[in-house]
Design an enzyme around this catalytic site. Structure first.
Site, PDB file in Angstrom:
ATOM      1  N   ASP A   1      -6.057  -6.814  -6.881  1.00  0.00           N
ATOM      2  CA  ASP A   1      -5.720  -7.696  -5.751  1.00  0.00           C
ATOM      3  C   ASP A   1      -6.928  -8.576  -5.417  1.00  0.00           C
ATOM      4  O   ASP A   1      -7.622  -8.340  -4.433  1.00  0.00           O
ATOM      5  CB  ASP A   1      -5.317  -6.843  -4.545  1.00  0.00           C
ATOM      6  CG  ASP A   1      -4.933  -7.683  -3.339  1.00  0.00           C
ATOM      7  OD1 ASP A   1      -4.546  -8.848  -3.531  1.00  0.00           O
ATOM      8  OD2 ASP A   1      -5.019  -7.171  -2.203  1.00  0.00           O
TER       9      ASP A   1
ATOM     10  N   ASP B   1     -15.740  -3.096  -5.787  1.00  0.00           N
ATOM     11  CA  ASP B   1     -15.886  -4.281  -4.942  1.00  0.00           C
ATOM     12  C   ASP B   1     -17.334  -4.731  -4.994  1.00  0.00           C
ATOM     13  O   ASP B   1     -18.241  -3.918  -5.202  1.00  0.00           O
ATOM     14  CB  ASP B   1     -15.471  -3.976  -3.494  1.00  0.00           C
ATOM     15  CG  ASP B   1     -15.156  -5.245  -2.711  1.00  0.00           C
ATOM     16  OD1 ASP B   1     -13.966  -5.612  -2.640  1.00  0.00           O
ATOM     17  OD2 ASP B   1     -16.088  -5.873  -2.196  1.00  0.00           O
TER      18      ASP B   1
ATOM     19  N   CYS C   1      -2.603 -14.011  -3.764  1.00  0.00           N
ATOM     20  CA  CYS C   1      -2.375 -14.398  -2.371  1.00  0.00           C
ATOM     21  C   CYS C   1      -2.480 -15.908  -2.179  1.00  0.00           C
ATOM     22  O   CYS C   1      -2.609 -16.384  -1.053  1.00  0.00           O
ATOM     23  CB  CYS C   1      -3.379 -13.689  -1.451  1.00  0.00           C
ATOM     24  SG  CYS C   1      -5.111 -14.078  -1.807  1.00  0.00           S
TER      25      CYS C   1
ATOM     26  N   ARG D   1       0.839  -1.208   0.000  1.00  0.00           N
ATOM     27  CA  ARG D   1       0.000   0.000   0.000  1.00  0.00           C
ATOM     28  C   ARG D   1       0.870   1.253   0.000  1.00  0.00           C
ATOM     29  O   ARG D   1       0.565   2.241  -0.679  1.00  0.00           O
ATOM     30  CB  ARG D   1      -0.950  -0.019   1.191  1.00  0.00           C
ATOM     31  CG  ARG D   1      -2.120  -0.968   1.006  1.00  0.00           C
ATOM     32  CD  ARG D   1      -3.155  -0.825   2.111  1.00  0.00           C
ATOM     33  NE  ARG D   1      -2.767  -1.506   3.339  1.00  0.00           N
ATOM     34  CZ  ARG D   1      -3.096  -2.758   3.642  1.00  0.00           C
ATOM     35  NH1 ARG D   1      -3.825  -3.475   2.792  1.00  0.00           N
ATOM     36  NH2 ARG D   1      -2.736  -3.302   4.788  1.00  0.00           N
TER      37      ARG D   1
END
Length: 414
Positions: A321, A271, A361, A232
């Site tokens: 991400d 999102d 991830c 970030r």
């Protein structure tokens, strides 16, 4: 209890890998025990009588003692290895000492950095397998991977409360356990109170000087994705002078507020959860940034990208991400296909001269696997090059033999 390993599993333990998979346990006789008896000091087989949390000793052909660990009756990971030495005994005091060492290391790492949220214990990476502890100001949240440490919590709690209290932590909570056997994570599960004053549902923490709202009651992982902290900060630096920034899978807006504080003209956060946008907007305000100057879109990322391309929208910095596309090894081929489709769609809205930050991830996706989803053929362009590849920060340490611990890939292309 004794667990006799195959030659392959024994070699992994010697190298320092902290897991023994169930198929790494040898069948048949050994050390004079009867098959499947599981009595104290005798062999335990894949379906033996040991219960989750039992201490087991590891052995192999020619090696009567390889190490000591805790048994998990239900997980594909049958044993988490804690010790390679016969002394001291594996008990709550030995585990507490490792936790205290992990906590003490963080004191030096974060002194003077204006960061009040970080990982205090990274499980296997701190040689306390399956136990994750994240700090949020004066609160700490525990997350367990599997069932083997659950029977130990009551015995460990006094040690934890004392050690955490010495570091300024007053409240301790537990995120519902993950089930390794089912390939599940603990995301979104209820937070149980273990010690100290009640934990707040939400609170603000600081991350390299930036305020960030954390939803302890309903947030992902233990409340926030602390492993992206350094990334970030990198996005904040990259955003200087960028007119339009797109943050896909924006969750609580960490990358979005970083870009806004870095000087981005307009940040679009995408999102599927509208509640995440509400949290992001509160974080914007806490940092003195007017969220009305930016855009928050509740949509599926793939659908958004398709419509953005049709409108002719272009962005000069894109952060992508997504959640893990590969929760298991079996899901890997499908996950790689999803990454390719996503990165193709992202590249179509990335302006010439733009920067793409792409993250994964999943431990089942190696760095080389991930880079193959960012090649020229996938992106349908040949003007981008890798500027940097980053992983998780120092408070998420790993082990040389434990490749699964190097799960985070953050690739910057320009």
């Amino acid at each position: 209890m004794r667990v006799h390993l195959t030659a392959t599993a024994a070699a992994a333990v010697r190298r320092g890998h902290p897991w023994v998979y169930r198929d790494g346990i040898a069948d048949g006789g050994g050390h004079g025990s009867k098959r499947g008896e599981g009595k104290r000091g005798e062999r335990v087989h894949r379906g033996g009588a040991a219960a989750s949390g039992d201490v087991v000793e590891l052995s192999a052909e020619g090696a009567p003692f390889l190490g000591r660990g805790l048994w998990d009756a239900d997980s594909a990971i049958a044993v988490r290895v804690f010790q390679r030495t016969q002394a001291p005994p594996l008990d709550e005091r030995a585990i507490a000492e490792r936790l205290e060492r992990a906590f003490a290391l963080r004191d030096g790492w974060f002194a003077g950095r204006d960061t009040t949220a970080y990982r205090l214990c990274n499980g296997e990476g701190d040689r306390v397998p399956s136990l994750v502890i994240d700090r949020y100001e004066r609160a700490a949240v525990i997350r367990l991977d599997g069932d083997m440490l659950a029977p130990w919590l009551d015995r460990l709690l006094p040690h934890l409360a004392r050690a955490l209290g010495a570091h300024g932590v007053r409240s301790i909570g537990l995120r519902a356990r993950a089930s390794a056997a089912a390939g599940e994570d603990a995301d979104g599960k209820k937070l149980a109170h273990l010690h100290g004053p009640p934990l707040p549902d939400r609170l603000f923490v600081r991350e390299t000087g930036v305020a960030m709202e954390v939803d302890l009651a309903r947030g992902q992982k233990t409340g926030a994705f602390l492993d992206q902290r350094d990334n970030r900060a990198r996005v904040r630096a990259l955003a200087a002078g960028r007119r339009r920034v797109l943050n896909l899978f924006s969750y609580a807006g960490g990358f979005s507020v970083a870009a806004a504080l870095g000087g981005a003209g307009r940040v679009t956060s995408v999102d599927s959860a509208s509640a995440a946008h509400a949290s992001a907007q509160r974080t914007f305000r806490e940092n003195g940034v007017d969220p009305a100057a930016h855009e928050f879109v509740t949509a599926d990322a793939f659908d958004f990208l398709e419509k953005a391309r049709a409108r002719g929208d272009r962005y000069d910095l894109v952060v992508c991400d997504p959640p893990s596309f590969a929760p298991s090894e079996r899901a890997k081929p499908r996950a790689l296909g999803a990454y390719r489709r996503l990165h193709t769609a992202v590249a179509r809205v990335l302006d010439r001269g733009g920067i793409l930050c792409a993250a994964s991830c999943s431990s089942h996706i190696t760095a080389e696997d991930f880079l193959a989803t960012l090649d020229d053929a996938t992106l349908e362009r040949d003007d981008l090059r890798i500027r940097a590849i980053h992983g998780q920060p120092e408070d998420h340490p790993t082990l040389p033999a434990w490749w699964e611990g190097r799960y985070l890939k953050f690739v910057v292309l320009e």
